[in-house]
Write an enzyme that holds these catalytic residues in place. Structure first.
Site, short mmCIF file in Angstrom:
data_model
loop_
_atom_site.label_atom_id
_atom_site.label_comp_id
_atom_site.label_asym_id
_atom_site.label_seq_id
_atom_site.Cartn_x
_atom_site.Cartn_y
_atom_site.Cartn_z
N ASP A 1 74.35 -39.97 -33.34
CA ASP A 1 72.85 -40.38 -32.98
C ASP A 1 72.66 -41.70 -33.53
OD1 ASP A 1 73.10 -37.59 -32.55
OD2 ASP A 1 72.56 -37.06 -34.58
N GLU B 1 67.16 -33.64 -24.66
CA GLU B 1 66.83 -34.22 -26.00
C GLU B 1 67.44 -35.79 -25.96
OE1 GLU B 1 68.98 -31.52 -28.72
OE2 GLU B 1 71.00 -32.34 -28.02
#
Length: 370
Positions: free
Chosen positions: A64, A273
């Site tokens: 991420d 997301e």
């Protein structure tokens, strides 16, 4: 942060005409045995998979990546994946990360420095568990680290921590941001100085539990998948001190080519997301993960709050179930930071990477394809 599903997908071969030089850490001390001895991997034909670049670091697992340029240098704010032995499930309980390491690099392809632990769950007064995908920002001499973590009631909230250094250590505020929920905060500061936070994630990210504006613990774990409008990410303007929301939380609407909101069942286009925002030639590029179809997609608008019109795919699936990215300009070129599972071949033990982002003359993004 993409966070769910129980099985790694088969390795996919990624290639592109223009590749960057490998971005490998120079660190020789290996603290994670699994990272130094990754499982052998093969594609469906029995050959070795190919990748766009090498992992930026290999002594810890990272995911991420949120990349920013501060003081002429790239700083990366990733999740820190760890092996917990927890069984996999759609809620993402096996993603039980506990701290953040911040990385930096002077150049793409150059040495990557791991600055160690910048924030730990135990130092966040209200935190319970699962320190997921963060982001960072800078204003008036202070660096801000935004993070999602479940509170002691197991509800995801978003917190903020501050430091005088981009590498920390960061000191967390005593309470989460009022009105915050779900995961994956991404903070964008516009050219007029106003800052906005984008956030939200379905399934284990709990966004579907906030459909009415209040938390519903009994809401389905998975997303709606019918003809109703897709659940959008959320956006809120930040206060001048960058620590609270300045106004109401709004839904980010993504439209199709006919100007109609994307449907929940359209899982190759709708938001899941991993939101990110960047600005290019006066237009706002809202990019995100489609989750269970493993694409990085983008939509373009004329306002930071949207609506945005879907434009296409930035990156097709990488090895591993999850995908999460950031986009940054550095020395006249644009780059996408992302992750895959080259080192471990396990979807919850990922490694961050970078490759160049190309555009067509009209500003559209060239898809990075297998």
């Amino acid at each position: 942060m993409l966070h769910h599903f129980s099985l790694c997908r088969p390795a996919l071969v990624l290639a592109a005409p223009l590749l960057l030089a490998a971005c490998q850490s120079q660190s020789t001390q290996q603290t994670d045995a699994a990272a130094t001895t990754p499982e052998a991997k093969a594609d469906s034909t029995g050959g070795k998979p190919k990748f766009l670049s090498k992992p930026l670091v290999s002594d810890i697992y990272t995911a991420d990546p949120s990349a920013h340029v501060f003081n002429g240098k790239i700083y990366i704010y990733p999740s820190h994946d760890i092996e917990t032995g927890m069984p996999e499930n759609d809620k993402g309980d096996h993603f039980a990360m506990r701290d953040y390491h911040i990385l930096s690099m002077d150049s793409i392809g150059g040495k990557v420095t791991d600055h160690g632990v910048a924030l730990d769950t135990k130092d966040i007064p209200w935190a319970g568990r699962q320190l997921w995908a963060p982001d960072a920002a800078f204003k008036s001499g202070t660096y801000y680290l935004y993070f999602p973590v479940k509170d002691k009631q197991d509800v995801f909230r978003i917190g903020v921590a501050t430091s005088s250094s981009p590498t920390g250590p960061f000191k967390a505020e005593p309470k989460p941001i009022e009105g915050s929920f779900s995961i994956d905060p991404a903070v964008f500061t516009d050219t007029d100085g106003k800052a906005y936070m984008y956030f939200g994630g379905l399934w284990g990210g709990q966004l579907q539990r906030w459909a009415t504006g209040k938390y519903n613990a009994n809401a389905a774990e998975k997303k709606p998948d019918g003809d109703e409008p897709a659940i959008g990410a959320r956006v809120a303007q930040l206060t001048p001190d960058m620590k609270q929301f300045a106004g109401p939380v709004k839904e980010v609407v993504i439209l199709d080519s006919l100007g109609k909101p994307l449907k929940a069942k359209d899982n190759t286009h709708r938001f899941f997301e991993g939101a990110w925002m960047h600005k290019y030639q006066g237009k706002y590029y809202f990019s995100y993960s489609t989750g269970d179809t493993h694409l990085l997609a983008y939509a373009v608008g004329t306002s930071p709050a949207g609506p945005f019109t879907y434009k296409g795919v930035i990156m097709k699936p990488v090895q591993g179930w999850t995908t999460h990215h950031s986009i940054v300009e550095f020395k006249g070129k644009w780059y996408i930071f992302y992750h895959d599972t080259e080192l471990s071949n396990k979807t919850w033990l990922r490694n961050v990477k970078v490759t160049e982002l190309k555009r067509n003359p009209d500003g559209s993004i060239v898809t990075i394809t297998p």
